[in-house]
Design a protein around this motif. Structure first.
Motif, short mmCIF file in Angstrom:
data_model
loop_
_atom_site.label_atom_id
_atom_site.label_comp_id
_atom_site.label_asym_id
_atom_site.label_seq_id
_atom_site.Cartn_x
_atom_site.Cartn_y
_atom_site.Cartn_z
N GLY A 34 0.79 -1.22 0.00
CA GLY A 34 0.00 0.00 0.00
C GLY A 34 0.82 1.27 0.00
N HIS A 35 2.15 1.15 -0.15
CA HIS A 35 3.01 2.32 -0.20
C HIS A 35 3.20 2.75 -1.65
CE1 HIS A 35 4.07 1.55 4.02
NE2 HIS A 35 4.17 0.29 3.67
N SER A 36 2.91 4.00 -1.94
CA SER A 36 2.98 4.47 -3.32
C SER A 36 4.17 5.38 -3.58
CB SER A 36 1.68 5.22 -3.67
OG SER A 36 1.50 6.32 -2.79
N ASP A 37 4.88 5.77 -2.52
CA ASP A 37 5.96 6.75 -2.68
C ASP A 37 7.32 6.11 -2.47
OD1 ASP A 37 4.10 8.90 -3.01
OD2 ASP A 37 3.71 8.73 -0.87
N ARG A 38 8.25 6.43 -3.36
CA ARG A 38 9.61 5.92 -3.26
C ARG A 38 10.53 7.09 -2.93
NH1 ARG A 38 11.99 2.35 -8.15
NH2 ARG A 38 9.92 1.44 -7.79
N LEU A 39 11.12 7.05 -1.73
CA LEU A 39 11.96 8.15 -1.30
C LEU A 39 13.32 8.14 -1.97
CD1 LEU A 39 11.22 8.24 2.54
CD2 LEU A 39 10.00 9.33 0.68
N MET A 40 13.84 6.93 -2.21
CA MET A 40 15.17 6.76 -2.79
C MET A 40 15.07 5.80 -3.96
SD MET A 40 17.07 8.71 -0.87
CE MET A 40 18.78 8.19 -1.03
N PRO A 41 16.13 5.69 -4.79
CA PRO A 41 16.07 4.83 -5.97
C PRO A 41 15.81 3.36 -5.66
CG PRO A 41 17.91 6.35 -6.12
CD PRO A 41 17.36 6.48 -4.74
N ASN A 42 16.24 2.86 -4.50
CA ASN A 42 16.00 1.46 -4.19
C ASN A 42 15.49 1.30 -2.77
OD1 ASN A 42 18.34 1.10 -2.29
ND2 ASN A 42 19.49 1.62 -4.15
N LEU A 43 15.02 0.08 -2.47
CA LEU A 43 14.35 -0.17 -1.20
C LEU A 43 15.30 -0.04 -0.01
CD1 LEU A 43 11.76 -1.00 0.23
CD2 LEU A 43 12.44 -3.37 -0.05
N ALA A 44 16.52 -0.54 -0.15
CA ALA A 44 17.46 -0.50 0.96
C ALA A 44 17.73 0.93 1.42
CB ALA A 44 18.77 -1.19 0.56
N LYS A 45 17.96 1.82 0.47
CA LYS A 45 18.21 3.22 0.81
C LYS A 45 16.95 3.88 1.36
CE LYS A 45 22.03 4.02 -2.42
NZ LYS A 45 22.52 4.82 -3.58
N SER A 46 15.81 3.55 0.79
CA SER A 46 14.55 4.09 1.29
C SER A 46 14.31 3.63 2.73
CB SER A 46 13.38 3.63 0.41
OG SER A 46 13.43 4.23 -0.86
N ALA A 47 14.60 2.35 2.99
CA ALA A 47 14.40 1.80 4.33
C ALA A 47 15.28 2.50 5.35
CB ALA A 47 14.69 0.30 4.33
N ARG A 48 16.53 2.68 5.00
CA ARG A 48 17.45 3.35 5.92
C ARG A 48 16.99 4.78 6.22
NH1 ARG A 48 21.52 0.36 3.06
NH2 ARG A 48 21.84 2.10 1.60
N LEU A 49 16.53 5.47 5.18
CA LEU A 49 16.08 6.85 5.36
C LEU A 49 14.83 6.90 6.23
CD1 LEU A 49 16.27 9.85 4.75
CD2 LEU A 49 15.04 9.44 2.59
N ILE A 50 13.86 6.03 5.93
CA ILE A 50 12.60 6.02 6.69
C ILE A 50 12.85 5.67 8.15
CG2 ILE A 50 10.40 4.80 6.97
CD1 ILE A 50 10.35 4.54 3.88
N ILE A 51 13.65 4.63 8.39
CA ILE A 51 13.94 4.23 9.77
C ILE A 51 14.71 5.32 10.50
CG2 ILE A 51 15.23 2.57 11.18
CD1 ILE A 51 14.50 0.44 9.06
N SER A 52 15.61 5.99 9.79
CA SER A 52 16.37 7.10 10.40
C SER A 52 15.45 8.25 10.79
CB SER A 52 17.44 7.61 9.43
OG SER A 52 18.40 6.61 9.16
N ILE A 53 14.50 8.58 9.90
CA ILE A 53 13.55 9.67 10.18
C ILE A 53 12.73 9.36 11.42
CG2 ILE A 53 11.45 10.81 9.36
CD1 ILE A 53 12.64 10.65 6.51
N TYR A 54 12.12 8.16 11.45
CA TYR A 54 11.28 7.81 12.59
C TYR A 54 12.08 7.63 13.87
CZ TYR A 54 7.13 7.32 9.66
OH TYR A 54 6.08 7.58 8.83
N SER A 55 13.29 7.11 13.76
CA SER A 55 14.15 6.95 14.95
C SER A 55 14.48 8.32 15.53
CB SER A 55 15.44 6.21 14.59
OG SER A 55 15.16 4.90 14.15
N GLY A 56 14.75 9.29 14.66
CA GLY A 56 15.03 10.65 15.12
C GLY A 56 13.84 11.26 15.82
N TYR A 57 12.64 11.04 15.28
CA TYR A 57 11.43 11.57 15.91
C TYR A 57 11.18 10.89 17.27
CZ TYR A 57 10.17 13.83 11.48
OH TYR A 57 10.15 14.62 10.34
#
Length: 481
Positions: free
Chosen positions: A165-188
């Motif tokens: 159900g995710h329609s948005d890709r933050l980075m070119p591949n999943l691994a980089k997207s995952a690291r970015l997403i987890i980093s964002i939420y971890s920071g919050y």
């Protein structure tokens, strides 16, 4: 057995090992609470069993080449992963002997779907179980598939991530997207924990509430939740975290980079704050009385509005003390929900805004020369999106199915003797994966009520279509046999 079916089984084996690790994570707290070692067995048994079984399956199917799955089988795999996760992760509750099978599944689904409805006596739970509940919410909020596939297959994981159900890709591949997403939420989570601690929460409560708020989950370590603190500062921190949780992930990247113009260019941002400006004063007026002045009404309304539209479920005033008008407004905002690509559920603000725009376009076309062909655009992120007739039809269909599902769930609850108002409030919260409750789903409720709630939370988290597609594929596979 077809190769694609073997692929699914191999994937499930790999995922089961990681599900087992989720069960084992609360054991880290034994360092700080060694006296609770007796509860560790409830996590060790399902955790080790899942890892062992997953390892055996992976070994048996290790020669299967992982490649692109057949049409819609990625949706089937996503649904199976969630179901297996619910089943395995319900065992810590079940093994205590304090929960039946239905209530164990309900608590687990409520956690991973970030709903926050609970059948637990929070005051009697150990630190291990309190952390486990919050941890399931942050894993479910970020996305099971994102967490799992980022560690397995970058090549094919993005298809599963999209199928969830995710329609948005933050980075070119999943691994980089995952690291970015987890980093964002971890920071919050870290920022929220510090803020809560400064405002009077102990460290354990601060960590758990920060995870629940950013995941728009709503589980609390206290019987009375956020209301038990009676602190306006804690309520404000919670409101900020809930807003961050309901915000589209792409907007987070703009926010972190300080690109505020792009943040407010996005249609969901403008729509959310527009709704806030309209609904909060109306909700406040609806509860103003001899005991509640307008200022106190604004405080309650702002908190509940944010909790409702984000699908978090924290509350500072119980259902019984709310006016019918207030409840009506809450039902509307719970149905609307958060932003696409966020931890929140509901119809989603983008879809509702597109519906409003499509109605306006239709009225405008009927009032002008029909021979005039106009391009239709909607502001999304830092650009504009061209809207086609197919986009509008797909959007309207989704909203229609969503409303039909709410009506169905409401009728089931009402059939069991609950008022229409309470039934719609409860099921709107369930489908929007929000923990606000009228008291219908409880440890002593009918199994039909509880399983309706379980299915509603599951459908709400996977956004309806994915589950329908998976069921359709399963039925076709059975018929072919």
């Amino acid at each position: 057995m077809k190769n694609s079916h073997k692929q699914i089984i191999r994937y499930l084996g790999q995922f089961m090992m990681m599900i087992g690790l989720i069960c084992l994570c609360p054991l880290v707290l034994l360092i700080f609470y060694p006296s609770e070692y007796k509860d560790s067995i409830y996590f060790i048994i399902p955790g080790i069993s899942a890892i062992a079984l997953g390892f055996i399956i992976t070994i048996l199917f290790k020669k299967v080449v992982q490649q692109k799955l057949e049409n819609h089988q990625d949706s089937v795999l996503v649904v199976l992963i969630w179901i297996i996760t619910f089943f395995i992760c319900s065992f810590p509750y079940l093994l205590t002997g304090d929960y039946g099978f239905t209530n164990s599944i309900f608590e687990t689904v409520s956690g991973f779907s970030t709903t926050g409805l609970t059948v637990s006596n929070v005051g009697e739970l150990s630190h291990l179980f309190l952390f486990y509940r919050s941890f399931t919410q942050i894993i479910g909020g970020i996305g099971l598939i994102l967490v799992f596939t980022s560690a397995l297959s970058d090549k094919h994981g993005m298809r599963l991530y999209t199928a969830e159900g995710h329609s948005d890709r933050l980075m070119p591949n999943l691994a980089k997207s995952a690291r970015l997403i987890i980093s964002i939420y971890s920071g919050y989570i870290l920022a929220g924990t510090i803020a809560y601690y400064i405002c009077g929460m102990n460290l354990f409560d601060a960590i758990n509430h920060s995870m629940s708020a950013i995941a728009t989950g709503g589980f609390s370590t206290k019987v009375n939740g956020i209301a038990g603190y009676n602190s306006f500062a804690i309520e404000l921190i919670t409101i900020v975290l809930m807003i961050l949780g309901l915000t589209n992930l792409v907007i987070h990247t703009f926010l972190i980079k300080g690109k505020l113009k792009k943040v407010f260019h996005h249609c969901e941002t403008k729509f959310f704050y527009g709704l806030m400006l309209v609904f909060v004063p109306l909700m406040a007026l609806s509860i103003v009385s001899k005991t509640v002045n307008f200022g106190e009404g604004l405080r309650v309304s702002l908190f509940h509005f944010t909790s409702g539209i984000s699908g978090t479920g924290f509350e500072i005033k119980p259902f019984a003390e709310l006016s019918s008008a207030f409840i009506f407004f809450m039902i509307i905002v719970m149905i609307i929900g958060g932003g696409i690509g966020s931890t929140a559920a509901g119809i989603k603000q983008f879809r509702v805004w597109l519906l409003i725009k499509s109605i306006w376009w239709n009225i405008k076309d009927r009032c002008t020369n029909k021979k005039v062909v106009r391009a239709r655009y909607i502001s999304r992120y830092d650009s504009v999106m061209l809207v086609t007739d197919k986009d509008i039809n797909d959007n309207n269909t989704f909203i229609g199915v969503y409303i039909f599902t709410i009506i169905t769930g409401t009728m089931i609850f009402a059939f069991y003797g609950h008022s229409l108002e309470a039934s719609m409030y409860e099921f709107s919260a369930i489908l929007g994966t929000g923990g606000l409750s009228a008291g219908i789903c409880s440890p002593t409720a009918s199994p039909v009520i509880m399983w309706t709630g379980i299915l509603g939370m599951f459908i709400g988290r996977l956004e309806i279509y994915i589950l329908f597609i998976a069921i359709s594929r399963g039925v076709k596979a059975i018929r072919r046999r």
